[in-house]
Design a protein around this motif. Structure first.
Motif: not given
Length: 394
Positions: A160-164, A166-171
């Motif tokens: 969980y990256f807050g509003d990011d 897409d970044g969390a899914e890529k991570m």
């Protein structure tokens, strides 16, 4: 001058009521700092108060006033300047201690708030996805991820990256493609051995971290804690403050440690509840089958003739008989996968039912097809149906 925390300054009289002879043996151990505070109060240096820190601070101010007046009378400007510097630093030390105590108290309250939300979740998949989010939203971190330990590797389950989003899914996708092994260079190996959390203040240069994941996530510092509800480490929670630019500290480490411990128990409870629901459904299905068979016997017509033993229909056969035949060829887990395949379940549905990953389901399906000499899932389901229809040799 060193100023202690409030919990260390409790006087002996605050711990033990002398009017009750049995309380002294039950009182918590008295620290050296508490004894020093008691001695200072008895000697008259410090006036005893409900707030030991404030009492000592007031005494320091009073003594400093006396020293200042004496130095002014002597005209020693350097000594006066040094005294003022010591007093400023003493004040700053008290403020830092009080700020740290407030942060720890607030962190504990936030951990409890986050865990209370997790305790209301009754599905394993949901609690796994929710844990990093609560660590961020309730405990004030910027990002959080959850790994599980599987076959000697770290597999990222959720992030969980807050509003990011897409970044969390890529991570998650990147970390799963890497799936670093738990070798001796990794920080997680130390946590497994010590059963304790760790803090990484300089992730770019720390040799214990997994370099590909750190480079991909741009992490500068982070804290990590093991998840171990039964005493065995089954996963890890990581958290950082990338967006705020803050370096994590010991309070962050202890916060994640407390959250990870509570999450472990909440996760164990959710797993047990889900297993009980499945078991309840299986028992109800078995009872329904038995009831149908009993009803069929009750409703059967009577004929005055020699009756040869008839084959039992597949519907009236006990599931245990079918399972015993399947287990002659397959492992217990493979038999469970085959049964769900025959029911028309997808790999994802099978994974949810058995609380395993879709990748593990694929591996089981491949072994089932190979052992049954089946070319596809439909053929395997057909073989399962034939086993169910075959009469019991006994």
């Amino acid at each position: 001058m060193t100023v202690t925390t409030p919990t260390d300054c409790l006087p002996v009289t605050a711990l033990v009521d002398g009017n009750h002879p049995g309380w002294a043996s039950k009182a918590p151990p008295v620290s050296a700092v508490s004894r020093r505070y008691d001695e200072a109060c008895r000697s008259g240096i410090v006036e005893r108060a409900d707030d030991p820190i404030r009492a000592v601070a007031d005494t320091v101010d009073a003594q400093a006033t006396l020293v200042r007046e004496a130095l002014e009378a002597l005209g020693d400007e350097k000594a006066l300047a040094a005294l003022e510097a010591v007093l400023d630093l003493s004040l700053l030390e008290r403020q830092l201690i009080e700020d740290s105590a407030r942060r720890r108290t607030l962190a504990l309250l936030r951990v409890q708030e986050g865990l209370s939300k997790l305790r209301g979740i009754d599905e394993v998949a949901k609690i796994v996805d929710r844990a990093p989010r609560e660590l961020v939203e309730s405990c004030g971190f910027d990002r959080a991820v959850l790994f599980r330990v599987h076959e000697g590797k770290m597999v990222m389950e959720s992030a969980y990256f807050g509003d990011d989003v897409d970044g969390a899914e890529k991570m998650i996708a990147f970390a799963q493609s890497v799936a670093p092994p738990l070798d001796h260079m990794l920080l997680q190996t130390q946590m497994i051995r010590r059963h304790a959390p760790e803090i990484v203040r300089d992730a770019r240069n720390d040799p214990r971290v997994n370099r590909p994941i750190i480079d991909f996530s741009l992490t500068r510092s982070y804290v990590a804690a093991p998840v171990m509800p039964t005493g065995r480490v089954i996963g890890f929670l990581h958290a950082d403050r990338l967006y705020s630019g803050r370096t994590v500290d010991e309070i962050d480490r202890d916060t994640v440690w407390a959250f990870a411990e509570g999450f472990g128990y909440a996760f164990e409870r959710t797993v047990l509840m889900e297993r009980m629901r499945r078991q309840h459904a299986d028992v109800r299905a078995a009872l329904a089958t038995a009831e149908q068979a009993a009803q069929a016997l009750q409703d059967a017509d009577l004929e005055l003739r020699k009756v040869e033993p008839a084959e039992r229909s597949p519907a009236s056969r006990r599931p245990a008989e079918v399972e015993s035949r399947v287990h002659e060829m397959l492992t217990r887990r493979e038999a469970e996968v085959l049964r769900l395949m025959a029911d028309g379940r997808t790999n994802q549905q099978i994974a949810d039912e058995l609380v395993i990953t879709p990748g593990t389901v694929k591996s089981h399906v491949k072994r089932v097809l190979r052992k049954l000499h089946a070319s596809n899932r439909a053929e395997a389901a057909s073989i399962y149906a034939r086993l169910a229809a075959r009469p019991d040799p006994s």
